[in-house]
Design an enzyme around this catalytic site. Structure first.
Site, PDB file in Angstrom:
ATOM      1  N   HIS A 121       0.880  -1.173   0.000  1.00  0.00           N
ATOM      2  CA  HIS A 121       0.000   0.000   0.000  1.00  0.00           C
ATOM      3  C   HIS A 121       0.922   1.229   0.000  1.00  0.00           C
ATOM      4  O   HIS A 121       2.021   1.175   0.544  1.00  0.00           O
ATOM      5  CB  HIS A 121      -0.787  -0.072   1.318  1.00  0.00           C
ATOM      6  N   ASP A 198       2.350  -5.202   8.137  1.00  0.00           N
ATOM      7  CA  ASP A 198       1.132  -4.388   8.056  1.00  0.00           C
ATOM      8  C   ASP A 198      -0.064  -5.333   8.018  1.00  0.00           C
ATOM      9  O   ASP A 198      -0.282  -6.033   7.033  1.00  0.00           O
ATOM     10  CB  ASP A 198       1.211  -3.522   6.792  1.00  0.00           C
ATOM     11  N   GLN A 201      -5.090  -5.291   6.381  1.00  0.00           N
ATOM     12  CA  GLN A 201      -5.995  -6.005   5.501  1.00  0.00           C
ATOM     13  C   GLN A 201      -6.197  -7.458   5.966  1.00  0.00           C
ATOM     14  O   GLN A 201      -7.096  -8.135   5.497  1.00  0.00           O
ATOM     15  CB  GLN A 201      -5.401  -5.972   4.092  1.00  0.00           C
ATOM     16  N   LYS A 224     -10.968  -1.263   9.704  1.00  0.00           N
ATOM     17  CA  LYS A 224     -11.078  -2.371   8.755  1.00  0.00           C
ATOM     18  C   LYS A 224     -11.640  -3.603   9.444  1.00  0.00           C
ATOM     19  O   LYS A 224     -11.899  -4.612   8.810  1.00  0.00           O
ATOM     20  CB  LYS A 224      -9.700  -2.684   8.168  1.00  0.00           C
ATOM     21  N   CYS A 361      -4.406   2.381  -3.950  1.00  0.00           N
ATOM     22  CA  CYS A 361      -3.193   2.809  -3.234  1.00  0.00           C
ATOM     23  C   CYS A 361      -2.070   1.800  -3.418  1.00  0.00           C
ATOM     24  O   CYS A 361      -1.287   1.556  -2.496  1.00  0.00           O
ATOM     25  CB  CYS A 361      -3.447   2.999  -1.737  1.00  0.00           C
TER      26      CYS A 361
HETATM   27  C1  LIG Z   1      -6.076   0.478   4.699  1.00  0.00           C
HETATM   28  C2  LIG Z   1      -4.697   0.069   4.652  1.00  0.00           C
HETATM   29  C3  LIG Z   1      -3.672   0.905   5.131  1.00  0.00           C
HETATM   30  C4  LIG Z   1      -3.937   2.297   5.644  1.00  0.00           C
HETATM   31  O1  LIG Z   1      -4.742   2.320   6.769  1.00  0.00           O
HETATM   32  P1  LIG Z   1      -5.216   3.711   7.380  1.00  0.00           P
HETATM   33  O2  LIG Z   1      -6.299   3.332   8.338  1.00  0.00           O
HETATM   34  O3  LIG Z   1      -5.736   4.530   6.235  1.00  0.00           O
HETATM   35  O4  LIG Z   1      -4.055   4.342   8.032  1.00  0.00           O
HETATM   36  C5  LIG Z   1      -2.387   0.424   5.102  1.00  0.00           C
HETATM   37  N1  LIG Z   1      -2.102  -0.807   4.634  1.00  0.00           N
HETATM   38  C6  LIG Z   1      -3.056  -1.633   4.161  1.00  0.00           C
HETATM   39  C7  LIG Z   1      -2.675  -2.988   3.680  1.00  0.00           C
HETATM   40  C8  LIG Z   1      -4.382  -1.220   4.150  1.00  0.00           C
HETATM   41  O5  LIG Z   1      -5.315  -2.039   3.672  1.00  0.00           O
END
Ligand SMILES: *Cc1c(COP(=O)(O)O)cnc(C)c1O
Length: 403
Positions: A121, A198, A201, A224, A361
């Site tokens: 992302h 991260d 997701q 999320k 993104c």
């Molecule tokens: C949504 C997302 C982000 C960003 O999250 P924010 O809540 O906008 O800070 C970063 N990495 C992944 C994989 C995402 O899906």
């Protein structure tokens, strides 16, 4: 199996209409919908005990502090962190990544190497570029394969004693690929490099165990996974969080302040300057409880079935291509030959169906496939096969109108 009627009743928004049609929400990868228990927690906070935390001796402040710290413990247990103070409450994944990247820019040295995956992302690319520029470090990228998986063979070749940090998402937001993070972490550790995963997701679908993974940092956004926007976590191993310099100066993050010298507060407060999103943190705790009450095994089973059903049906449409076919969560990124994804998305919206269109993104992934973007349907446990049937019909209609 899940009682889908009961679950759908937990989400008031699922009753609304869009352009006169019942809402079909297939944009869960961008943000999930919010169950009544979480909405009620937000109302309860502002109606009954809205106060600043950690500062007051008065009852409201104590109640707010207690609830906020209870939420931290719920989140700690969910991710199986060893200590509650290893859970830093932040504004979300983006801020969590920036805390680590900004901290490491003063710990890295010229010539050090940092590895990121090609599936990132943008919030996972830009901070590392900034960090590497500042420190004179070199950014390397694990390439991806046609099926949307990472080239672990090339990752092996990239690792060396110069590698200091590795960053990778647990699940790709653009394609839904589940990355082999256990392998990525183990291999990095053999060279003494730290790993940040991260989980933004992944966490709507998977319950990670940060101790079992032996991951150094893990970051998540509440919105999320059925929580509110503007709150998330940075999990870090204690010794690493202690090593990292603070990100922002301000109230709550200090121990003593004089104009000559300020000493910082201990964990987690060192990284929590200023008044946090108190209500958001409390509601995040409630969202974690809600997801666990449904159960992650049930969530995965339901979503897997929806994914297979939708994939099979979509592939019957002539000229439709799905991007990312390796092991994945319930995300379907697709295009129809000769039609711009935006146009499909607009027609679906007119029919009450919310999907995401664009580069998600993750422009490097789109560049890899040489496409401007995709239509992304990201499904959740509260979606149904009937909704998928309606989407299939709508996609067919869009195709007829546009080609
Ligand atoms: C949504 C997302 C982000 C960003 O999250 P924010 O809540 O906008 O800070 C970063 N990495 C992944 C994989 C995402 O899906």
């Amino acid at each position: 199996m899940l009682d889908i009627k009961k679950i759908r009743a937990d989400f008031p928004i699922l009753k609304r209409k869009v352009h006169g049609k019942p809402l079909i929400y297939f944009d869960n990868g961008a943000t999930s919908q919010t169950p009544t228990v979480v909405i009620d927690a937000i109302i309860d906070y502002y109606s009954n005990y809205n106060a600043n935390i950690h500062r007051g001796v008065h009852t409201l402040s104590q109640e707010a502090t207690d609830k906020y710290e209870e939420a931290r413990i719920k989140i700690q247990k969910h991710f199986n962190a060893k200590h509650a103070y290893e859970i830093i409450l932040t504004a979300g994944t983006t801020e969590s990544v920036n805390i680590v990247a900004s901290g490491f820019s003063s710990l890295l040295q010229e010539g050090d190497e940092v590895i990121v995956s090609a599936l990132e992302h943008h919030s996972n690319i830009v901070p590392w570029q900034m960090m590497c520029e500042k420190a004179g470090a070199i950014l390397r990228v694990i390439p991806m394969d046609e099926d949307g998986s990472l080239r672990i063979d090339l990752y092996d070749e990239m690792l060396s004693n110069k590698t200091k940090l590795v960053f990778c998402n647990h699940v790709s937001n653009a394609l839904g690929t589940i990355n082999p993070i256990e392998t990525i972490i183990d291999k990095a550790h053999k060279f003494g490099a730290y790993v940040l995963i991260d989980g933004a997701q992944a966490c709507p679908h998977i319950k990670p165990d940060v101790q079992a993974l032996d991951v150094d940092f893990y970051v998540v956004s509440a919105h999320k996974m059925c929580g509110p926007t503007g709150v998330g976590i940075l999990y870090g191993k204690q010794e690493l969080l202690e090593k990292l310099p603070p990100y922002q100066g301000g109230g709550e993050m200090i121990d003593t302040v004089t104009f000559e010298k300020t000493t910082y507060a201990g964990l987690p407060h060192k990284f929590e300057a200023g008044t946090p999103n108190i209500c958001g943190g409390i509601a995040f705790g409630v969202a974690v409880d809600y997801m666990n009450s449904i159960g992650f095994e049930n969530i995965q089973k339901t979503e897997h079935e929806l994914l297979n059903y939708a994939t099979e049906k979509l592939l019957t449409i002539d000229g439709l291509k799905i991007y990312g076919t390796s092991t994945k969560t319930s995300v379907i990124s697709f295009n129809i030959e000769g039609i711009h994804p935006y146009d499909i998305g607009s027609i679906l919206d007119k029919l009450g169906i919310a999907v995401r269109t664009g580069h998600h993104c993750a422009q490097p992934i789109m560049d890899f496939y040489r496409i401007p973007g995709t239509v992304r349907a990201s499904l959740s446990f509260y979606n149904t096969k009937e909704e998928i049937d309606i989407m299939i019909e709508a996609v067919q209609k869009a195709k007829m109108m546009l080609s």
